[in-house]
Write a protein that holds these residues in place. Structure first.
Motif, PDB file in Angstrom:
ATOM      1  N   LEU A   1       0.807  -1.215   0.000  1.00 43.36           N
ATOM      2  CA  LEU A   1       0.000   0.000   0.000  1.00 43.36           C
ATOM      3  C   LEU A   1       0.844   1.272   0.000  1.00 43.36           C
ATOM      4  N   LYS A   2       1.882   1.288   0.846  1.00 41.73           N
ATOM      5  CA  LYS A   2       2.656   2.511   1.016  1.00 41.73           C
ATOM      6  C   LYS A   2       3.272   2.923  -0.312  1.00 41.73           C
ATOM      7  N   HIS A   3       3.872   1.957  -0.957  1.00 40.18           N
ATOM      8  CA  HIS A   3       4.506   2.233  -2.230  1.00 40.18           C
ATOM      9  C   HIS A   3       3.479   2.709  -3.262  1.00 40.18           C
ATOM     10  N   ALA A   4       2.307   2.058  -3.243  1.00 40.21           N
ATOM     11  CA  ALA A   4       1.263   2.412  -4.202  1.00 40.21           C
ATOM     12  C   ALA A   4       0.818   3.856  -4.003  1.00 40.21           C
ATOM     13  N   VAL A   5       0.698   4.284  -2.752  1.00 33.52           N
ATOM     14  CA  VAL A   5       0.282   5.667  -2.472  1.00 33.52           C
ATOM     15  C   VAL A   5       1.342   6.638  -2.975  1.00 33.52           C
ATOM     16  N   PHE A   6       2.594   6.357  -2.634  1.00 32.90           N
ATOM     17  CA  PHE A   6       3.674   7.250  -3.076  1.00 32.90           C
ATOM     18  C   PHE A   6       3.732   7.329  -4.601  1.00 32.90           C
ATOM     19  N   ALA A   7       3.610   6.180  -5.253  1.00 33.81           N
ATOM     20  CA  ALA A   7       3.884   6.136  -6.690  1.00 33.81           C
ATOM     21  C   ALA A   7       2.708   6.612  -7.525  1.00 33.81           C
ATOM     22  N   LYS A   8       1.489   6.339  -7.068  1.00 29.64           N
ATOM     23  CA  LYS A   8       0.345   6.635  -7.948  1.00 29.64           C
ATOM     24  C   LYS A   8      -0.590   7.706  -7.407  1.00 29.64           C
ATOM     25  N   VAL A   9      -0.925   7.655  -6.100  1.00 28.52           N
ATOM     26  CA  VAL A   9      -1.839   8.658  -5.546  1.00 28.52           C
ATOM     27  C   VAL A   9      -1.225  10.045  -5.683  1.00 28.52           C
ATOM     28  N   SER A  10       0.110  10.113  -5.549  1.00 28.13           N
ATOM     29  CA  SER A  10       0.789  11.399  -5.683  1.00 28.13           C
ATOM     30  C   SER A  10       0.463  12.027  -7.040  1.00 28.13           C
ATOM     31  N   TRP A  11       0.586  11.231  -8.095  1.00 30.03           N
ATOM     32  CA  TRP A  11       0.331  11.765  -9.441  1.00 30.03           C
ATOM     33  C   TRP A  11      -1.137  12.134  -9.604  1.00 30.03           C
TER      34      TRP A  11
ATOM     35  N   VAL B   1     -12.504  28.895  -2.592  1.00 29.42           N
ATOM     36  CA  VAL B   1     -12.258  27.626  -1.908  1.00 29.42           C
ATOM     37  C   VAL B   1     -11.649  26.619  -2.890  1.00 29.42           C
ATOM     38  N   GLY B   2     -12.213  26.625  -4.102  1.00 31.47           N
ATOM     39  CA  GLY B   2     -11.732  25.689  -5.113  1.00 31.47           C
ATOM     40  C   GLY B   2     -10.256  25.891  -5.389  1.00 31.47           C
ATOM     41  N   LEU B   3      -9.856  27.145  -5.536  1.00 34.48           N
ATOM     42  CA  LEU B   3      -8.469  27.452  -5.859  1.00 34.48           C
ATOM     43  C   LEU B   3      -7.540  26.970  -4.761  1.00 34.48           C
ATOM     44  N   VAL B   4      -7.902  27.325  -3.523  1.00 39.92           N
ATOM     45  CA  VAL B   4      -7.057  26.932  -2.376  1.00 39.92           C
ATOM     46  C   VAL B   4      -7.017  25.409  -2.266  1.00 39.92           C
ATOM     47  N   GLY B   5      -8.215  24.804  -2.404  1.00 42.63           N
ATOM     48  CA  GLY B   5      -8.287  23.340  -2.300  1.00 42.63           C
ATOM     49  C   GLY B   5      -7.437  22.672  -3.355  1.00 42.63           C
ATOM     50  N   GLY B   6      -7.578  23.165  -4.596  1.00 42.89           N
ATOM     51  CA  GLY B   6      -6.814  22.579  -5.703  1.00 42.89           C
ATOM     52  C   GLY B   6      -5.331  22.677  -5.436  1.00 42.89           C
ATOM     53  N   LEU B   7      -4.903  23.871  -5.012  1.00 40.48           N
ATOM     54  CA  LEU B   7      -3.483  24.075  -4.705  1.00 40.48           C
ATOM     55  C   LEU B   7      -3.025  23.101  -3.633  1.00 40.48           C
ATOM     56  N   ALA B   8      -3.856  22.958  -2.591  1.00 40.02           N
ATOM     57  CA  ALA B   8      -3.484  22.092  -1.466  1.00 40.02           C
ATOM     58  C   ALA B   8      -3.326  20.657  -1.935  1.00 40.02           C
ATOM     59  N   VAL B   9      -4.309  20.188  -2.731  1.00 42.81           N
ATOM     60  CA  VAL B   9      -4.242  18.799  -3.221  1.00 42.81           C
ATOM     61  C   VAL B   9      -2.985  18.591  -4.060  1.00 42.81           C
ATOM     62  N   ALA B  10      -2.697  19.576  -4.924  1.00 45.15           N
ATOM     63  CA  ALA B  10      -1.517  19.443  -5.781  1.00 45.15           C
ATOM     64  C   ALA B  10      -0.253  19.387  -4.938  1.00 45.15           C
ATOM     65  N   VAL B  11      -0.206  20.230  -3.900  1.00 43.59           N
ATOM     66  CA  VAL B  11       0.993  20.253  -3.049  1.00 43.59           C
ATOM     67  C   VAL B  11       1.137  18.927  -2.313  1.00 43.59           C
ATOM     68  N   ILE B  12       0.002  18.390  -1.810  1.00 40.30           N
ATOM     69  CA  ILE B  12       0.067  17.081  -1.131  1.00 40.30           C
ATOM     70  C   ILE B  12       0.648  16.029  -2.079  1.00 40.30           C
ATOM     71  N   GLY B  13       0.128  16.046  -3.317  1.00 33.26           N
ATOM     72  CA  GLY B  13       0.635  15.102  -4.308  1.00 33.26           C
ATOM     73  C   GLY B  13       2.130  15.266  -4.510  1.00 33.26           C
ATOM     74  N   PHE B  14       2.555  16.509  -4.592  1.00 31.68           N
ATOM     75  CA  PHE B  14       3.960  16.806  -4.824  1.00 31.68           C
ATOM     76  C   PHE B  14       4.827  16.279  -3.691  1.00 31.68           C
ATOM     77  N   VAL B  15       4.339  16.508  -2.456  1.00 33.05           N
ATOM     78  CA  VAL B  15       5.095  16.027  -1.283  1.00 33.05           C
ATOM     79  C   VAL B  15       5.188  14.504  -1.300  1.00 33.05           C
ATOM     80  N   LEU B  16       4.065  13.852  -1.611  1.00 32.55           N
ATOM     81  CA  LEU B  16       4.069  12.380  -1.678  1.00 32.55           C
ATOM     82  C   LEU B  16       5.089  11.900  -2.711  1.00 32.55           C
ATOM     83  N   LEU B  17       5.124  12.615  -3.834  1.00 33.53           N
ATOM     84  CA  LEU B  17       6.047  12.222  -4.900  1.00 33.53           C
ATOM     85  C   LEU B  17       7.496  12.331  -4.424  1.00 33.53           C
ATOM     86  N   ILE B  18       7.810  13.451  -3.782  1.00 38.29           N
ATOM     87  CA  ILE B  18       9.185  13.648  -3.292  1.00 38.29           C
ATOM     88  C   ILE B  18       9.519  12.567  -2.267  1.00 38.29           C
ATOM     89  N   MET B  19       8.540  12.244  -1.408  1.00 36.31           N
ATOM     90  CA  MET B  19       8.783  11.212  -0.400  1.00 36.31           C
ATOM     91  C   MET B  19       9.019   9.854  -1.052  1.00 36.31           C
TER      92      MET B  19
END
Lengths: 636, 79
Positions: free
Chosen positions: A468-478, A506-524
């Motif tokens: 699961l962990k690997h799957a989240v990092f590799a795919k959920v991030s994208w 709200v949409g803009l902030v939310g979108g940005l937040a989701v993208a940043v989360i994805g980015f962090v997951l990718l780096i991790m």
């Protein structure tokens, strides 16, 4: 559907005395994928082929040489299968008889051929002398005269050497043919002069008479020889007709027997026992076990091996798809066979490939042509790969017609006005050339959905293979970056183009937040190197805009063909209508070919490059059962 | 059409966007394509992956096309 055929690992083991019977049983079932034994050690050795192998190969060589004499290629169709028992009993005698018959005919043919060659050689020699009326025996045998008979490139003067000569010359080829008589004492000097003109002497031996008569005689001989040769060739055709079934069947029989005799080379053997490792589709396991037990009286066992079942890399993969999807397997195999624990995308592709193709071609007329071509090819062509492609073409043609109704195109003409064909059903018609921006956005949405599906499938694959962990990092991030990014872009693009200020929402902030989360997951997950992959996300989505651009160019060409043929010819009437029709025919034929090639390849590319890279690696081992697909023989 | 000069420039820009990216993609595919054919001569199973690698530079021309489409269908009507 999404999984390959479930496989069970088996160990087949028993006494060597029963090895041949076991091989027969395995071969008959045609389901055991043998894993070749390679690691020899003190206890286990690679098996030795059966001693029949020498005999079998010798027979195979003679049968195949006969087949090549008779021009039998092994692809011919024969009405009835040959019973195997009839071959086993008679193969020696019959092959000998066949060999005798074939040699007899082919020997007389080669005899005649060498005679024909002789006659042709003589003809070639005499041809230059055709118009000289001197009998051949008068060219030789003089004591005081030297005679030169041959061909020259240039022309000849020897009056400065001697005036005492007799010269006959006729134009021949690019130069001349000559017959020259001079006294012996001038022989050397004249020869030198002749050689300067590239003199080639004609060796006239063993022939008598006037050249013209001999030639006529030779021609008669040649005709006779050729008719004789033709007669013998008819004999060859008769032999071929008579024995073709037997030759094809015995060749197949020998191939099968050779395959069986060589099988022990893939087994591990000890002094008294043999062991085969292999894989059997789980559904076929039980009949194999039962038959093996019966055939060997329980002396060979087929045991299920669970010890190595975890090692999925080694499991052979047999694709398992519903019948309508099977033609698409060709496209999957061209990319790579899936691994045993990977999702098999064939079924998905059955829907998506024709869909993408249809959007690009999108024309009722062209779609109908594609279907017609597909039907024609699938009826006429024998090759399975081509037939599969034809079926895919039929699917794609159907979708092209459906999109043709939506885009309202029939060979580039808006046939049904702006209302669509079915007046009683109201549906929106979207002519492509008038709705570029809307359709551009639509293609990007298709891209987004397909990529998301790819990431979801990738998540499943990663989860199965690495947890699961690997799957989240590799795919959920994208996935997060993709949809976060989409949200942000759709919210800031309209204000940017209309030059009104960007509203914080709200949409803009939310979108940005989701993208940043994805980015962090990718780096991790992948480290900083993951950043290098980021631009590919954008280019993958934009890549789907080819769905529109290919379609527009195809529609544009169709429109151009129609308008030109109308303006140049059709509008003038009379004879010009024929020219106009011709132009329409050629223009649309070319555009159809272009459309099929381009739409086909681009749809494939969108799968291979954009979609598959999100979840699919392939590299599985192809399932090759030990057995033979009989074409010409029937099992005894 | 209010401003023919601007319209002309936009049309020219669209042409440049498509043609320049087309040439660029062609140059890239030329090298990769011949290498991929070379590998396929050794191993026919490479066809799928070979095709994938060969068409990767094609994205460039698609971007050019997108720019051209936006220029022609979004920017052009507004001048």
């Amino acid at each position: 559907m999404f999984e390959p055929q479930p496989m069970t690992k088996v160990i087949i083991a028993g006494s060597k005395d029963y090895m041949n019977i076991a091989v027969d049983a395995m071969h008959k079932h045609d389901v055991v994928h043998i894993a070749d034994f390679v690691d020899e050690d003190e206890d286990f050795k690679i098996g030795k082929p059966d001693e029949r192998i020498t005999n079998l190969s010798e027979r195979a060589v003679s049968i195949r040489s006969i087949a090549s004499y008779l021009n039998i290629k092994g692809k011919e169709d024969i009405p009835n299968k040959y019973p195997e028992g009839a071959i086993i009993d008679t193969i020696d005698a019959k092959t000998k008889q066949l060999d005798f018959e074939v040699k007899q005919v082919t020997n007389s043919i080669s005899e005649i051929e060498s005679k024909i060659k002789d006659v042709k050689d003589k003809k070639r020699l005499l041809e230059p002398l055709k118009s000289f009326d001197l009998p051949l025996d008068l060219y030789t045998g003089y004591r005081s005269l030297a005679v030169f008979v041959g061909t020259l490139k240039g022309s000849l003067t020897i009056s400065d050497i001697t005036s005492d000569y007799e010269l006959e010359t006729v134009p021949y080829g690019r130069g001349h043919a000559i017959a020259l008589f001079v006294p012996r004492e001038f022989e050397d000097e004249v020869l030198k002069r002749l050689q300067e003109q590239s003199y080639a002497a004609l060796p006239l031996s063993e022939m008598e008479g006037i050249p013209k008569d001999i030639l006529a005689n030779l021609d008669a001989q040649l005709t006779e020889l050729q008719s004789e040769k033709q007669k013998h060739e008819e004999d060859v055709a008769d032999v071929r007709q008579k024995y073709i079934e037997y030759i094809l069947a015995s060749d197949e029989y020998l191939s099968i027997e050779t395959q069986k005799a060589e099988a022990p080379l893939r087994f591990a053997t000890t002094k008294n026992a043999f062991i085969v490792e292999g894989w059997v589709p789980t559904k076929d396991l039980e009949p194999v076990q039962r038959d093996m037990d019966r055939a060997t009286n329980g002396h060979v066992i087929v045991a299920v091996d669970t010890s190595e079942a975890e090692d999925v890399e080694k499991v052979p993969v047999a694709l398992k798809n519903p019948l309508p999807s099977r033609p698409l397997e060709v496209l999957i195999k061209a990319f790579s066979i899936p691994k045993y624990d990977e999702i098999d995308p064939t079924t998905l592709m059955t829907f998506m490939y024709p869909f993408l193709f249809g959007i690009m071609l999108g024309d009722i007329g062209y779609g109908a042509v594609v279907i017609a071509l597909g039907l024609l090819v699938s009826r006429r062509v024998k090759s399975k790969g081509i037939r599969d492609l034809a079926v895919i073409g039929i699917y794609a043609g159907v979708l092209s017609i459906i999109f043709g109704f939506i885009f309202n195109e029939f060979f580039g003409v808006e046939v049904f006005g702006n209302r669509g064909l079915l007046t009683f059903i109201q549906y929106p018609v979207i002519p492509r050339l008038d709705n570029v921006l809307i359709l551009l956005i639509a293609t990007l949405v298709i891209g987004l959905l397909m990529l998301s599906l790819g990431f979801v499938l990738g998540f499943v694959n990663e989860y199965r293979q690495h947890g699961l962990k690997h799957a989240v990092f590799a795919k959920v991030s994208w996935l997060c970056m993709l949809w976060g990014g989409v949200l942000v872009i759709t919210l800031i693009l309209p204000p940017l183009t209309s030059r009104t200020g960007i509203q914080l929402s709200v949409g803009l902030v939310g979108g940005l937040a989701v993208a940043v989360i994805g980015f962090v997951l990718l780096i991790m997950g992948e480290g900083v190197i993951g950043i290098a992959e980021l631009p590919s996300l954008l280019s993958n989505v934009l890549s789907y805009s080819r769905l529109l651009s290919i379609g527009i160019s195809s529609a544009g060409i169709a429109l151009a063909v129609n308008k030109l043929s109308y303006a140049l010819f059709l509008s003038k009437g009379g004879v010009f209508i024929i020219f106009g029709a011709l132009m329409l025919l050629v223009g649309h034929a070319v555009n159809t070919v272009l459309g099929i090639l381009d739409s086909g390849l681009q749809a494939l590319r969108l799968h291979y490059v954009e979609f598959f890279t999100k979840f699919y690696r392939g590299g599985g081992i192809k399932y090759k059962p030990f057995g033979f697909e009989r074409k010409y023989t029937e099992e005894k | 059409m209010v401003n023919p000069e601007a319209a002309g420039l936009i049309a020219l820009s669209a042409a440049i966007a498509v043609s320049a990216t087309g040439i660029a993609a062609a140059l890239g595919e030329q090298v990769i394509g011949s290498a991929a054919i070379g590998v396929m001569a050794e191993d026919e199973g490479f066809f799928g992956r070979g095709l994938v690698m060969t068409v990767i530079p094609e994205s460039i021309v698609i971007f050019g096309l997108v720019v051209a489409l936006i220029l022609l269908f979004v920017a052009l009507p507004s001048v």
